[in-house]
Design a protein around this motif. Structure first.
Motif, PDB file in Angstrom:
ATOM      1  N   GLY A  36       0.822  -1.209   0.000  1.00 54.96           N
ATOM      2  CA  GLY A  36       0.000   0.000   0.000  1.00 54.96           C
ATOM      3  C   GLY A  36       0.850   1.251   0.000  1.00 54.96           C
ATOM      4  N   ARG A  56      -5.228  11.506  -3.104  1.00 53.54           N
ATOM      5  CA  ARG A  56      -6.226  10.651  -3.759  1.00 53.54           C
ATOM      6  C   ARG A  56      -5.889  10.483  -5.245  1.00 53.54           C
ATOM      7  NH1 ARG A  56     -10.051  13.036  -1.902  1.00 53.54           N
ATOM      8  NH2 ARG A  56     -10.751  11.613  -0.269  1.00 53.54           N
ATOM      9  N   THR A  59      -2.751   8.232  -5.758  1.00 53.76           N
ATOM     10  CA  THR A  59      -2.958   6.819  -5.432  1.00 53.76           C
ATOM     11  C   THR A  59      -4.135   6.218  -6.198  1.00 53.76           C
ATOM     12  OG1 THR A  59      -4.360   7.369  -3.529  1.00 53.76           O
ATOM     13  CG2 THR A  59      -1.985   7.125  -3.117  1.00 53.76           C
ATOM     14  N   ARG A  62      -7.125   5.158  -4.101  1.00 52.71           N
ATOM     15  CA  ARG A  62      -7.010   4.135  -3.048  1.00 52.71           C
ATOM     16  C   ARG A  62      -6.675   4.734  -1.689  1.00 52.71           C
ATOM     17  NH1 ARG A  62      -4.348   1.985  -7.415  1.00 52.71           N
ATOM     18  NH2 ARG A  62      -2.324   2.561  -6.530  1.00 52.71           N
ATOM     19  N   TRP A  87     -10.024   7.188   4.588  1.00 51.37           N
ATOM     20  CA  TRP A  87      -9.347   5.996   4.075  1.00 51.37           C
ATOM     21  C   TRP A  87      -9.286   4.844   5.074  1.00 51.37           C
ATOM     22  CZ3 TRP A  87      -5.771  10.411   2.679  1.00 51.37           C
ATOM     23  CH2 TRP A  87      -6.150  10.960   1.452  1.00 51.37           C
TER      24      TRP A  87
END
Length: 246
Positions: A36, A56, A59, A62, A87
């Motif tokens: 991640g 945001r 990624t 995610r 998140w």
């Protein structure tokens, strides 16, 4: 301005605000780990929406899976509650061995000298010679050779130089920007021995050679520019100490 890639899976995300004699960065850094995205610091709540939008976007929606804190005052941790709302219950890696004293009882504790595995990426936890809080730590990402630092290594810059790395700041303003940042931000330097501070910094750079130095309150410093920055910093610390002695 979207996230700026530094290489090795590290990206720079930043905002600026006006300070005496120039602008100052509030930066965070995204690190692409096997499990991640890791965020280095959370930024100030004054820049919450813009930082959130850029994270945001970087990624692909995610968000983040962990935050590593340099320390817990508001310019560095102010967005944790809203980012957790956005998140989920991601991991927080605290900057000290007693995170409950920082108001983060749910955070993972760290200690100087540790090597922390965060989402499959290894970070050395270092004792910082330049900091404004006694619970501060720096971390060194072994994979990209990026040294994440707070609150030292900053630079005040002109309004038009917000989105460039340190080496591309016009030369006529660089050294003064390094001096003014440290004189304004770290008042204890007026009482410090510049040679001892610089010696401790050189030791860290020798043990953990950086491809990038990534300050929270300054633009990133590329490996090719580190020697020039260190020369400007040494001169700045000597000026600060000499001014106090007068």
């Amino acid at each position: 301005m979207s996230a700026i890639e530094l290489g090795g899976g590290v990206s720079w995300v930043h905002e600026c605000f006006a300070e005496t004699d120039g602008h100052i960065h509030v930066s965070v850094y995204l690190v692409d780990a096997p499990e991640g995205a890791i965020l280095i610091d959370a930024g100030s709540f004054h820049h919450r929406q813009r930082l959130s939008d850029r994270i945001r976007d970087a990624t692909a929606g995610r968000g983040i899976g962990a935050i590593i804190l340099s320390h817990s005052d508001y310019p560095h941790s102010g967005n944790i509650p809203s980012f957790r709302a956005d998140w989920g219950d991601f991991e927080i890696v605290a900057s000290c061995g007693d995170p409950e004293l920082q108001g983060l009882p749910y955070a993972r504790r760290t200690r100087i000298g540790d090597v922390a595995d965060v989402l499959g990426r290894r970070f050395a936890v270092l004792d910082p010679p330049l900091a404004d809080r006694n619970h501060t730590t720096w971390v060194y990402d072994e994979s990209s050779r990026t040294l994440f630092v707070a609150d030292g290594f900053g630079t005040l810059h002109a309004p038009g130089a917000c989105d460039i790395d340190w080496g591309r700041i016009p030369k006529d303003g660089r050294a003064e920007g390094v001096h003014e940042f440290h004189a304004q931000t770290l008042p204890w330097l007026r009482y410090a021995d510049p040679d001892r501070v610089m010696g401790a910094l050189h030791t860290i750079l020798e043990r953990h050679p950086p491809a990038w130095i990534a300050p929270i309150h300054g633009p990133p410093i590329a490996e090719a520019d580190v020697d020039r920055y260190m020369q400007d910093l040494g001169n700045a610390l000597a000026r600060i100490a000499e001014h106090h002695r007068r």
